[in-house]
Design an enzyme around this catalytic site. Sequence first.
Site, PDB file in Angstrom:
ATOM      1  N   LYS A  54     -83.080  99.283 -42.606  1.00  0.00           N
ATOM      2  CA  LYS A  54     -82.280  99.265 -41.511  1.00  0.00           C
ATOM      3  C   LYS A  54     -82.217 100.503 -40.669  1.00  0.00           C
ATOM      4  O   LYS A  54     -82.251 100.661 -39.387  1.00  0.00           O
ATOM      5  CB  LYS A  54     -80.597  98.886 -41.874  1.00  0.00           C
ATOM      6  N   GLN A  98     -73.186  97.627 -47.178  1.00  0.00           N
ATOM      7  CA  GLN A  98     -74.230  97.000 -47.873  1.00  0.00           C
ATOM      8  C   GLN A  98     -73.618  96.126 -48.952  1.00  0.00           C
ATOM      9  O   GLN A  98     -72.719  96.838 -49.793  1.00  0.00           O
ATOM     10  CB  GLN A  98     -75.211  97.816 -48.001  1.00  0.00           C
ATOM     11  N   ASP A 121     -72.139  92.501 -38.853  1.00  0.00           N
ATOM     12  CA  ASP A 121     -72.568  91.383 -39.886  1.00  0.00           C
ATOM     13  C   ASP A 121     -71.880  90.223 -39.813  1.00  0.00           C
ATOM     14  O   ASP A 121     -72.303  89.086 -40.363  1.00  0.00           O
ATOM     15  CB  ASP A 121     -72.121  91.915 -41.440  1.00  0.00           C
TER      16      ASP A 121
END
Length: 300
Positions: A54, A98, A121
């Site tokens: 990422k 994460q 997200d």
Amino acid sequence: MTATRIDGKAFAAGLREKVAAHVARLKSENDLTPGLAVVLVGNDPASEVYVGSKNRQTLEAGMNSYEHRLPEETPEAELLALIDQLNADPAVHGILVQLPLPKHIEEPKVLAAIDPAKDVDGFHISNVGLLSTGQKAMVPCTPLGCLLMLKDHLGDLSGLNAVVIGRSNIVGKPMAQLLLGANATVTIAHSRTKNLAEVARGADILVAAVGRPEMVTGDWIKPGATVIDVGINRIPAPERGEGKTRLVGDVDYASAAEVAGAITPVPGGVGPMTIACLLANTVTAACRSAGLPEPEGLTA
Ligand code: NAD
């Protein structure tokens, strides 16, 4: 019939190029550099690999990347304080924590602390609500990637029968909402669904997001259907040598490709789209925060 292979790797590369072009324009015309903050707590090896990719892809797209690696034993309050700080930072347009988090940290509490406008997200309850009521939301990356590939391959999805196998909050449910938003007729199937093969055979669009290696076989597929395989399963591959493994999807590619019209492979299908969509969401978040028009081609 041998199905067309939908090349997610190439599609993701194209999407990353689009993102980079938007970023270059935002920098030169609006003096705005989108920024993504990624927070990793602990040292789960798979998470470390994802966070590394990422970071690299964010920088390659010309954006700012802010990596925060915290030790496994970080108290929940400290993580929440970092999120507050990122929420308030005008250089940060997207925040990704994460998952999974260590056991002593309550995941829902952490996700709820992220400013929904920066929730790239799309897991914040506000974004879930916005998506399910057909409003402008931040959309979870994996299903967004699936929808972009489906629209690219099929064009208008209106009236098509879509079956999503799996009802998780990160893939199955948002996937179903996106398909509904695109005017498909949507069925969500799951572990308690009766006659699953028969349900699947009714699908013009079949999305498998289960986590069971090669569960969907050719006889589950309507001839000509478009099949999106979200599953990522590692299985033993003794033919490659002792202790070796290989990745397979939730769909048995060989038998499915005999029947389907088009199908995504694993690896090289949905997987590469996820980070590309994260970058796209960060650009979208930056544009929205600055009151600029929505970037074209990056949203559902
Ligand atoms: P999950 O375990 O949270 O959900 C799985 C779903 O499948 C559940 O809703 C369950 O009801 C359903 N299910 C389980 N067994 C079933 C059965 N026998 N028949 C029908 N339905 C059944 O998983 P998830 O997080 O949604 O992920 C699903 C798969 O997608 C996994 O393989 C995961 O690794 C993969 N994944 C890939 C990406 C990507 O970037 N490509 C992203 C997220 C998840």
